[in-house]
Design a protein around this motif. Structure first.
Motif, PDB file in Angstrom:
ATOM      1  N   MET A   1      64.846  17.656  54.706  1.00  0.00           N
ATOM      2  CA  MET A   1      64.230  17.692  53.381  1.00  0.00           C
ATOM      3  C   MET A   1      65.142  18.375  52.372  1.00  0.00           C
ATOM      4  O   MET A   1      65.212  17.999  51.197  1.00  0.00           O
ATOM      5  CB  MET A   1      62.899  18.445  53.492  1.00  0.00           C
ATOM      6  CG  MET A   1      62.325  18.901  52.184  1.00  0.00           C
ATOM      7  SD  MET A   1      61.243  20.315  52.473  1.00  0.00           S
ATOM      8  CE  MET A   1      61.545  21.265  51.004  1.00  0.00           C
ATOM      9  N   SER A   2      65.890  19.377  52.846  1.00  0.00           N
ATOM     10  CA  SER A   2      66.705  20.158  51.915  1.00  0.00           C
ATOM     11  C   SER A   2      67.652  19.267  51.117  1.00  0.00           C
ATOM     12  O   SER A   2      67.800  19.437  49.912  1.00  0.00           O
ATOM     13  CB  SER A   2      67.494  21.239  52.666  1.00  0.00           C
ATOM     14  OG  SER A   2      68.511  20.672  53.466  1.00  0.00           O
TER      15      SER A   2
ATOM     16  N   LEU B   1      73.139  18.114  58.365  1.00  0.00           N
ATOM     17  CA  LEU B   1      72.356  16.915  58.037  1.00  0.00           C
ATOM     18  C   LEU B   1      72.699  16.411  56.636  1.00  0.00           C
ATOM     19  O   LEU B   1      72.730  15.208  56.400  1.00  0.00           O
ATOM     20  CB  LEU B   1      70.861  17.210  58.120  1.00  0.00           C
ATOM     21  CG  LEU B   1      70.272  17.176  59.528  1.00  0.00           C
ATOM     22  CD1 LEU B   1      68.834  17.660  59.519  1.00  0.00           C
ATOM     23  CD2 LEU B   1      70.339  15.763  60.121  1.00  0.00           C
ATOM     24  N   ALA B   2      72.967  17.351  55.716  1.00  0.00           N
ATOM     25  CA  ALA B   2      73.308  16.937  54.339  1.00  0.00           C
ATOM     26  C   ALA B   2      74.543  16.042  54.343  1.00  0.00           C
ATOM     27  O   ALA B   2      74.601  15.047  53.602  1.00  0.00           O
ATOM     28  CB  ALA B   2      73.534  18.169  53.469  1.00  0.00           C
TER      29      ALA B   2
ATOM     30  N   ILE C   1      73.357  12.691  55.649  1.00  0.00           N
ATOM     31  CA  ILE C   1      72.430  12.037  54.714  1.00  0.00           C
ATOM     32  C   ILE C   1      73.191  11.508  53.490  1.00  0.00           C
ATOM     33  O   ILE C   1      72.954  10.395  53.023  1.00  0.00           O
ATOM     34  CB  ILE C   1      71.297  13.019  54.333  1.00  0.00           C
ATOM     35  CG1 ILE C   1      70.344  13.156  55.535  1.00  0.00           C
ATOM     36  CG2 ILE C   1      70.546  12.579  53.084  1.00  0.00           C
ATOM     37  CD1 ILE C   1      69.382  14.324  55.462  1.00  0.00           C
ATOM     38  N   ALA C   2      74.142  12.307  52.995  1.00  0.00           N
ATOM     39  CA  ALA C   2      74.948  11.843  51.856  1.00  0.00           C
ATOM     40  C   ALA C   2      75.769  10.624  52.266  1.00  0.00           C
ATOM     41  O   ALA C   2      75.879   9.642  51.526  1.00  0.00           O
ATOM     42  CB  ALA C   2      75.849  12.969  51.356  1.00  0.00           C
ATOM     43  N   LYS C   3      76.330  10.681  53.474  1.00  0.00           N
ATOM     44  CA  LYS C   3      77.132   9.553  53.984  1.00  0.00           C
ATOM     45  C   LYS C   3      76.270   8.292  54.089  1.00  0.00           C
ATOM     46  O   LYS C   3      76.650   7.224  53.600  1.00  0.00           O
ATOM     47  CB  LYS C   3      77.692   9.938  55.366  1.00  0.00           C
ATOM     48  CG  LYS C   3      78.659   8.946  55.956  1.00  0.00           C
ATOM     49  CD  LYS C   3      80.026   9.171  55.377  1.00  0.00           C
ATOM     50  CE  LYS C   3      81.031   8.175  55.906  1.00  0.00           C
ATOM     51  NZ  LYS C   3      82.282   8.260  55.135  1.00  0.00           N
ATOM     52  N   ALA C   4      75.097   8.451  54.749  1.00  0.00           N
ATOM     53  CA  ALA C   4      74.212   7.297  54.938  1.00  0.00           C
ATOM     54  C   ALA C   4      73.724   6.753  53.593  1.00  0.00           C
ATOM     55  O   ALA C   4      73.465   5.554  53.461  1.00  0.00           O
ATOM     56  CB  ALA C   4      73.015   7.689  55.801  1.00  0.00           C
TER      57      ALA C   4
ATOM     58  N   GLY D   1      80.538   8.494  47.864  1.00  0.00           N
ATOM     59  CA  GLY D   1      81.944   8.076  47.825  1.00  0.00           C
ATOM     60  C   GLY D   1      82.774   9.008  48.669  1.00  0.00           C
ATOM     61  O   GLY D   1      83.397   8.622  49.653  1.00  0.00           O
ATOM     62  N   SER D   2      82.761  10.286  48.313  1.00  0.00           N
ATOM     63  CA  SER D   2      83.537  11.300  49.014  1.00  0.00           C
ATOM     64  C   SER D   2      82.626  12.484  49.297  1.00  0.00           C
ATOM     65  O   SER D   2      81.774  12.827  48.472  1.00  0.00           O
ATOM     66  CB  SER D   2      84.668  11.748  48.088  1.00  0.00           C
ATOM     67  OG  SER D   2      85.869  11.837  48.790  1.00  0.00           O
ATOM     68  N   ILE D   3      82.827  13.118  50.462  1.00  0.00           N
ATOM     69  CA  ILE D   3      82.014  14.295  50.802  1.00  0.00           C
ATOM     70  C   ILE D   3      82.949  15.448  51.150  1.00  0.00           C
ATOM     71  O   ILE D   3      83.814  15.316  52.032  1.00  0.00           O
ATOM     72  CB  ILE D   3      81.084  14.009  52.001  1.00  0.00           C
ATOM     73  CG1 ILE D   3      80.140  12.851  51.665  1.00  0.00           C
ATOM     74  CG2 ILE D   3      80.296  15.261  52.389  1.00  0.00           C
ATOM     75  CD1 ILE D   3      79.337  12.338  52.848  1.00  0.00           C
ATOM     76  N   VAL D   4      82.783  16.580  50.454  1.00  0.00           N
ATOM     77  CA  VAL D   4      83.571  17.780  50.741  1.00  0.00           C
ATOM     78  C   VAL D   4      82.616  18.825  51.319  1.00  0.00           C
ATOM     79  O   VAL D   4      81.571  19.107  50.722  1.00  0.00           O
ATOM     80  CB  VAL D   4      84.246  18.328  49.465  1.00  0.00           C
ATOM     81  CG1 VAL D   4      85.030  19.595  49.785  1.00  0.00           C
ATOM     82  CG2 VAL D   4      85.147  17.273  48.849  1.00  0.00           C
ATOM     83  N   ALA D   5      82.963  19.368  52.498  1.00  0.00           N
ATOM     84  CA  ALA D   5      82.107  20.350  53.164  1.00  0.00           C
ATOM     85  C   ALA D   5      82.799  21.704  53.154  1.00  0.00           C
ATOM     86  O   ALA D   5      83.937  21.827  53.621  1.00  0.00           O
ATOM     87  CB  ALA D   5      81.838  19.910  54.599  1.00  0.00           C
TER      88      ALA D   5
END
Ligand SMILES: NC(=O)c1ccc[n+]([C@@H]2O[C@H](COP(=O)([O-])OP(=O)(O)OC[C@H]3O[C@@H](n4cnc5c(N)ncnc54)[C@H](OP(=O)(O)O)[C@@H]3O)[C@@H](O)[C@H]2O)c1
Length: 326
Positions: free
Chosen positions: A124-125, A153-154, A157-160, A164-168
């Protein structure tokens, strides 16, 4: 009924008897099968969460899975539901609990009780936060504090959702490494001094044109990130960045320079109970359950009998979410 009961804010709950809940009109009585020990459950039980009423004793637990004792709306008696507890003092760490119709979500058959109970709150977050930020596929997301259950999970979830790009960004090197396999395009270690950290964050903010920040930390790392979002010079048109505050693992407050807001396209938002309605949370979670019934996500949990609540309350679950079964 048997339940975990909080008698004091400075002690773990005890396994004891508690009066049976009686539903008011519009509420459903639920036989609970699984409820998870999320961060919010601990902070409500120690009185530090903004949702704490300060009234003792009470049954902890904000959500869970169970069976409806009688029909509610379209749902028949016996229906298997995920639900959010909405009636203090009846939390979900008990044999029975109460929920309003807005927070009764039927579960797909593919999703077992313990998995649904474990994953819903951390999922949910970001599902709700991305909706609040009006995320669109193709947008770029930076996750601050991505190494916890919710952050992991974020990333997925962002990927799914088509990011475009995900920075962790996070401090645990092993967890950061694992996030690359879950969908992160780049990682940033928070184990560095503010100046080099700000430089590393600025490089990714600009290089990848970050549109949305999901912040699980606040405190000092968020202060550094916000300073990296601030711009210098008078001749630029700043890019819009929707910054969603979700958790405060690194501190409840920070210093924010006025010029950060004036010089940048920063838009500050929060996501949680209060800023999102129960209907918004329910809609986001229904969509999430349907999606993971078909395409499961990586998530670790372990189960324990509710009678072990006292012994396990402060245990280190080593990254696994703890799910109690009455
Ligand atoms: N608003 C909402 O809708 C919502 C929903 C769920 C959760 N939350 C909040 O989100 C936060 C994270 O929840 P969670 O479920 O992911 O908890 P979790 O699984 O227990 O993970 C907590 C994470 O926080 C990290 N951390 C703790 N202190 C830190 C610090 N000073 N600097 C950097 N990282 C730090 C830990 O990093 P290490 O791995 O390095 O120890 C760990 O990865 C909590 O504040 C929780 O209340 C909000």
């Amino acid at each position: 009924m048997n339940a975990a009961v909080v008698h004091a804010f400075d002690a773990p709950p005890t396994y004891a008897t508690f009066p049976d809940p009686v539903p008011s009109p519009g509420e459903a009585l639920i036989d609970v099968t699984a409820a998870a020990l999320h961060r919010i459950v601990r902070s409500l039980a120690n009185g530090s969460h903004y949702g704490s009423t300060g009234v003792l004793p009470f049954v902890p637990g904000v959500d869970g899975v169970g069976r409806l004792r009688s029909s509610s709306g379209q749902l028949p008696a016996g229906a298997r539901v995920y639900f959010g507890a909405t009636h203090s003092p009846y939390g979900t760490f008990a044999e029975q609990s109460l929920a309003s119709a807005a927070m009764l979500l039927p579960l797909p058959d593919e999703l077992d009780d313990a998995t649904a109970a474990a994953i819903a709150n951390p999922a949910m977050s970001s599902t709700v936060a991305l909706r609040r930020a009006r995320f669109q596929p193709g947008e770029n997301v930076l996750i601050l504090g991505a190494t916890g259950a919710s952050g992991q999970l974020a990333v997925q979830i962002a990927k799914a959702g088509g990011a475009g790009s995900i920075v962790a960004a996070g401090r645990n090197p092993q967890a950061l490494e694992m996030l690359k396999a879950l969908g992160a395009d780049a990682t940033i270690s928070l184990n560095q001094h503010p100046e080099p950290l700000a430089a590393a964050l600025r490089e990714e903010l600009d290089g990848r044109s970050i549109d949305i920040v999901l912040d699980y930390l606040w405190g000092s790392p968020a202060e550094t990130l916000l300073s990296a979002i601030a711009q210098k010079g008078l001749d630029h048109a700043a890019r819009r960045i929707r910054y969603v505050q979700i958790g405060s693992m690194a501190g409840p407050t920070l210093k924010l320079a006025a010029s950060t807001l004036r010089s940048s396209g920063l838009e500050l938002l929060g996501s949680g109970f209060g800023s999102a309605s129960l209907e918004q949370i329910g809609a986001a979670l229904s969509g999430f359950f349907a999606r993971i019934a078909v395409n499961p996500m990586e998530f670790i949990y372990r189960t324990a009998p509710l009678r072990e609540i006292g012994a396990l309350w402060n245990s280190d679950s080593q990254g696994a979410r703890l799910v109690f079964q009455p």
